[in-house]
Design a protein around this motif. Structure first.
Motif, PDB file in Angstrom:
ATOM      1  N   THR A 106       0.834  -1.204   0.000  1.00 15.90           N
ATOM      2  CA  THR A 106       0.000   0.000   0.000  1.00 15.90           C
ATOM      3  C   THR A 106       0.869   1.255   0.000  1.00 15.90           C
ATOM      4  OG1 THR A 106      -1.726  -1.189   1.193  1.00 15.90           O
ATOM      5  CG2 THR A 106      -1.844   1.208   1.237  1.00 15.90           C
ATOM      6  N   LEU A 107       1.960   1.233   0.772  1.00 11.57           N
ATOM      7  CA  LEU A 107       2.889   2.365   0.787  1.00 11.57           C
ATOM      8  C   LEU A 107       3.475   2.606  -0.597  1.00 11.57           C
ATOM      9  CD1 LEU A 107       4.658   4.502   2.177  1.00 11.57           C
ATOM     10  CD2 LEU A 107       6.222   2.652   2.803  1.00 11.57           C
ATOM     11  N   VAL A 108       3.857   1.531  -1.284  1.00 13.14           N
ATOM     12  CA  VAL A 108       4.388   1.657  -2.648  1.00 13.14           C
ATOM     13  C   VAL A 108       3.363   2.303  -3.562  1.00 13.14           C
ATOM     14  CG1 VAL A 108       5.010   0.328  -4.691  1.00 13.14           C
ATOM     15  CG2 VAL A 108       6.055  -0.217  -2.547  1.00 13.14           C
ATOM     16  N   ILE A 109       2.118   1.839  -3.478  1.00 11.11           N
ATOM     17  CA  ILE A 109       1.055   2.356  -4.349  1.00 11.11           C
ATOM     18  C   ILE A 109       0.834   3.848  -4.104  1.00 11.11           C
ATOM     19  CG2 ILE A 109      -1.410   2.186  -4.870  1.00 11.11           C
ATOM     20  CD1 ILE A 109       0.218  -0.124  -6.003  1.00 11.11           C
ATOM     21  N   ILE A 110       0.822   4.261  -2.842  1.00 10.32           N
ATOM     22  CA  ILE A 110       0.606   5.677  -2.515  1.00 10.32           C
ATOM     23  C   ILE A 110       1.727   6.542  -3.087  1.00 10.32           C
ATOM     24  CG2 ILE A 110       0.526   7.356  -0.624  1.00 10.32           C
ATOM     25  CD1 ILE A 110      -0.896   5.188   1.042  1.00 10.32           C
ATOM     26  N   LEU A 111       2.973   6.145  -2.837  1.00  6.62           N
ATOM     27  CA  LEU A 111       4.106   6.942  -3.320  1.00  6.62           C
ATOM     28  C   LEU A 111       4.207   6.916  -4.843  1.00  6.62           C
ATOM     29  CD1 LEU A 111       6.825   6.053  -0.649  1.00  6.62           C
ATOM     30  CD2 LEU A 111       5.370   8.084  -0.766  1.00  6.62           C
ATOM     31  N   LEU A 112       3.899   5.763  -5.445  1.00  7.28           N
ATOM     32  CA  LEU A 112       3.928   5.691  -6.899  1.00  7.28           C
ATOM     33  C   LEU A 112       2.899   6.611  -7.534  1.00  7.28           C
ATOM     34  CD1 LEU A 112       4.594   1.953  -7.792  1.00  7.28           C
ATOM     35  CD2 LEU A 112       5.905   3.922  -8.536  1.00  7.28           C
ATOM     36  N   HIS A 113       1.709   6.695  -6.957  1.00  7.79           N
ATOM     37  CA  HIS A 113       0.702   7.607  -7.507  1.00  7.79           C
ATOM     38  C   HIS A 113       1.192   9.053  -7.455  1.00  7.79           C
ATOM     39  CE1 HIS A 113      -2.352   4.356  -7.399  1.00  7.79           C
ATOM     40  NE2 HIS A 113      -2.850   5.061  -8.390  1.00  7.79           N
ATOM     41  N   MET A 114       1.909   9.391  -6.396  1.00 10.32           N
ATOM     42  CA  MET A 114       2.460  10.742  -6.295  1.00 10.32           C
ATOM     43  C   MET A 114       3.487  10.978  -7.421  1.00 10.32           C
ATOM     44  SD  MET A 114       4.400  12.400  -3.031  1.00 10.32           S
ATOM     45  CE  MET A 114       5.845  11.361  -3.205  1.00 10.32           C
ATOM     46  N   PHE A 115       4.396  10.025  -7.608  1.00  7.22           N
ATOM     47  CA  PHE A 115       5.408  10.171  -8.661  1.00  7.22           C
ATOM     48  C   PHE A 115       4.777  10.106 -10.051  1.00  7.22           C
ATOM     49  CE2 PHE A 115       8.523   8.140  -5.460  1.00  7.22           C
ATOM     50  CZ  PHE A 115       8.813   9.379  -4.923  1.00  7.22           C
ATOM     51  N   TRP A 116       3.818   9.198 -10.240  1.00  9.75           N
ATOM     52  CA  TRP A 116       3.130   9.110 -11.531  1.00  9.75           C
ATOM     53  C   TRP A 116       2.424  10.416 -11.860  1.00  9.75           C
ATOM     54  CZ3 TRP A 116       0.845   3.749 -10.027  1.00  9.75           C
ATOM     55  CH2 TRP A 116       1.722   2.734 -10.426  1.00  9.75           C
ATOM     56  N   GLY A 117       1.821  11.047 -10.847  1.00 14.89           N
ATOM     57  CA  GLY A 117       1.137  12.320 -11.075  1.00 14.89           C
ATOM     58  C   GLY A 117       2.092  13.379 -11.594  1.00 14.89           C
ATOM     59  N   VAL A 157       9.908  -6.503  -3.888  1.00 17.55           N
ATOM     60  CA  VAL A 157      11.209  -6.078  -4.426  1.00 17.55           C
ATOM     61  C   VAL A 157      11.031  -5.412  -5.791  1.00 17.55           C
ATOM     62  CG1 VAL A 157      13.414  -6.918  -5.326  1.00 17.55           C
ATOM     63  CG2 VAL A 157      12.574  -7.741  -3.131  1.00 17.55           C
ATOM     64  N   LEU A 158      10.230  -6.033  -6.651  1.00 15.03           N
ATOM     65  CA  LEU A 158       9.992  -5.461  -7.985  1.00 15.03           C
ATOM     66  C   LEU A 158       9.249  -4.125  -7.889  1.00 15.03           C
ATOM     67  CD1 LEU A 158       9.010  -8.708  -9.919  1.00 15.03           C
ATOM     68  CD2 LEU A 158      11.139  -7.418 -10.099  1.00 15.03           C
ATOM     69  N   ALA A 159       8.239  -4.054  -7.007  1.00 16.45           N
ATOM     70  CA  ALA A 159       7.472  -2.814  -6.858  1.00 16.45           C
ATOM     71  C   ALA A 159       8.344  -1.684  -6.312  1.00 16.45           C
ATOM     72  CB  ALA A 159       6.266  -3.050  -5.948  1.00 16.45           C
ATOM     73  N   LEU A 163       9.414   1.844  -7.896  1.00 13.54           N
ATOM     74  CA  LEU A 163       9.221   3.066  -7.108  1.00 13.54           C
ATOM     75  C   LEU A 163      10.472   3.937  -7.137  1.00 13.54           C
ATOM     76  CD1 LEU A 163       7.574   4.744  -4.979  1.00 13.54           C
ATOM     77  CD2 LEU A 163       8.718   3.364  -3.250  1.00 13.54           C
ATOM     78  N   VAL A 164      11.640   3.346  -6.930  1.00 17.63           N
ATOM     79  CA  VAL A 164      12.890   4.121  -6.915  1.00 17.63           C
ATOM     80  C   VAL A 164      13.148   4.747  -8.285  1.00 17.63           C
ATOM     81  CG1 VAL A 164      15.398   3.910  -6.717  1.00 17.63           C
ATOM     82  CG2 VAL A 164      13.934   2.841  -5.016  1.00 17.63           C
ATOM     83  N   LEU A 165      12.984   3.957  -9.351  1.00 19.30           N
ATOM     84  CA  LEU A 165      13.226   4.482 -10.701  1.00 19.30           C
ATOM     85  C   LEU A 165      12.247   5.597 -11.053  1.00 19.30           C
ATOM     86  CD1 LEU A 165      13.916   1.123 -12.582  1.00 19.30           C
ATOM     87  CD2 LEU A 165      15.584   2.842 -11.837  1.00 19.30           C
ATOM     88  N   THR A 166      10.968   5.408 -10.696  1.00 20.54           N
ATOM     89  CA  THR A 166       9.963   6.441 -10.973  1.00 20.54           C
ATOM     90  C   THR A 166      10.199   7.683 -10.122  1.00 20.54           C
ATOM     91  OG1 THR A 166       8.403   4.640 -11.388  1.00 20.54           O
ATOM     92  CG2 THR A 166       7.476   6.835 -11.243  1.00 20.54           C
ATOM     93  N   GLY A 167      10.654   7.486  -8.881  1.00 16.57           N
ATOM     94  CA  GLY A 167      10.967   8.617  -8.016  1.00 16.57           C
ATOM     95  C   GLY A 167      12.112   9.454  -8.553  1.00 16.57           C
ATOM     96  N   ILE A 168      13.149   8.792  -9.075  1.00 18.79           N
ATOM     97  CA  ILE A 168      14.275   9.519  -9.683  1.00 18.79           C
ATOM     98  C   ILE A 168      13.795  10.294 -10.906  1.00 18.79           C
ATOM     99  CG2 ILE A 168      16.456   9.201 -10.923  1.00 18.79           C
ATOM    100  CD1 ILE A 168      16.959   6.788  -9.032  1.00 18.79           C
ATOM    101  N   TRP A 169      12.963   9.650 -11.713  1.00 18.06           N
ATOM    102  CA  TRP A 169      12.403  10.305 -12.900  1.00 18.06           C
ATOM    103  C   TRP A 169      11.590  11.535 -12.498  1.00 18.06           C
ATOM    104  CZ3 TRP A 169       8.673   7.495 -16.826  1.00 18.06           C
ATOM    105  CH2 TRP A 169       8.551   8.280 -17.985  1.00 18.06           C
ATOM    106  N   ALA A 170      10.716  11.380 -11.499  1.00 19.83           N
ATOM    107  CA  ALA A 170       9.880  12.497 -11.041  1.00 19.83           C
ATOM    108  C   ALA A 170      10.736  13.620 -10.462  1.00 19.83           C
ATOM    109  CB  ALA A 170       8.871  12.008 -10.013  1.00 19.83           C
ATOM    110  N   PHE A 171      11.833  13.271  -9.781  1.00 18.71           N
ATOM    111  CA  PHE A 171      12.720  14.279  -9.205  1.00 18.71           C
ATOM    112  C   PHE A 171      13.314  15.174 -10.290  1.00 18.71           C
ATOM    113  CE2 PHE A 171      17.122  15.399  -7.994  1.00 18.71           C
ATOM    114  CZ  PHE A 171      16.857  16.227  -6.915  1.00 18.71           C
TER     115      PHE A 171
END
Length: 200
Positions: A106-117, A157-159, A163-171
């Motif tokens: 659930t934590l991954v999903i929440i943070l991913l939605h933020m980065f995806w946005g 692990v995959l999620a 998350l890390v790759l999408t977070g770097i992209w969003a940054f």
């Protein structure tokens, strides 16, 4: 023990989102409104004409976090209520860490939605259609990972890798750079860093 599991899993799943809300959104009424209703910048101007409308990047962050929180609540609230009992997880061969794994997912999903946005808004603004496609495909991939429940360690692990790759992209999409990251990690502002470099 059930209360400890309930509160522990609740704070794992929603603690970081709550911290982000308190430190970056709760101080600005306009951000709270956008978090809840998700209207456009022009719509927010009409609600409160005297206040400056937030930037598109900020709106992307706030709306992504809001959508992530809603998604997390809807996906995890029933599982969280089951942690209060009655019953025992793992009695029929299920993984005993089911509640904890669900909280981390659930934590991954929440943070991913933020980065995806953030990434999605940038793609729409700059008309980069491959960005929109990448967001859609990673969203489908992470959703498909939830089907690997017997191997919950693998899907986490995959999620988290996504998350890390999408977070770097969003940054980097939101204007970050290696230099600004260095300033942040050293707790320095731009002027003090320039002064330190000149004094060497």
């Amino acid at each position: 023990m059930t209360a400890a599991v309930f509160f522990g899993c609740a704070f794992v799943a929603f603690g970081p989102a709550l911290a982000l809300y308190i430190f970056t959104i709760a101080t600005e009424p306009l951000r709270i409104i956008f978090l809840i209703i998700g209207k456009s910048s022009e719509g927010l101007k009409s609600i409160n004409p005297g206040e400056k409308a937030p930037s598109m990047r900020l709106l992307a962050y706030v709306s992504g976090l809001g959508f992530g929180i809603m998604s997390g609540v809807f996906s995890f609230v029933n599982t969280l209520s089951d942690s209060l009992g009655p019953g025992t997880v793992g009695i029929h061969g299920d993984p005993p860490q089911f509640f904890l794994n669900s909280a981390f997912m659930t934590l991954v999903i929440i943070l991913l939605h933020m980065f995806w946005g953030i990434v999605f808004f940038d793609g729409c603004e700059k008309k980069k259609w491959y960005t929109l496609l990448a967001v859609l495909l990673t969203h489908l991939l992470v959703s498909a990972l939830t089907f690997i429940s017997p191997y919950s360690g693998l899907n986490l692990v995959l999620a988290y890798t996504i998350l890390v790759l999408t977070g770097i992209w969003a940054f980097f999409v939101s204007g970050g750079s290696c230099r600004s990251l260095k300033l942040c990690l050293l707790c320095q502002d731009k002027d003090s860093l320039l002064f330190n470099q000149r004094s060497r």
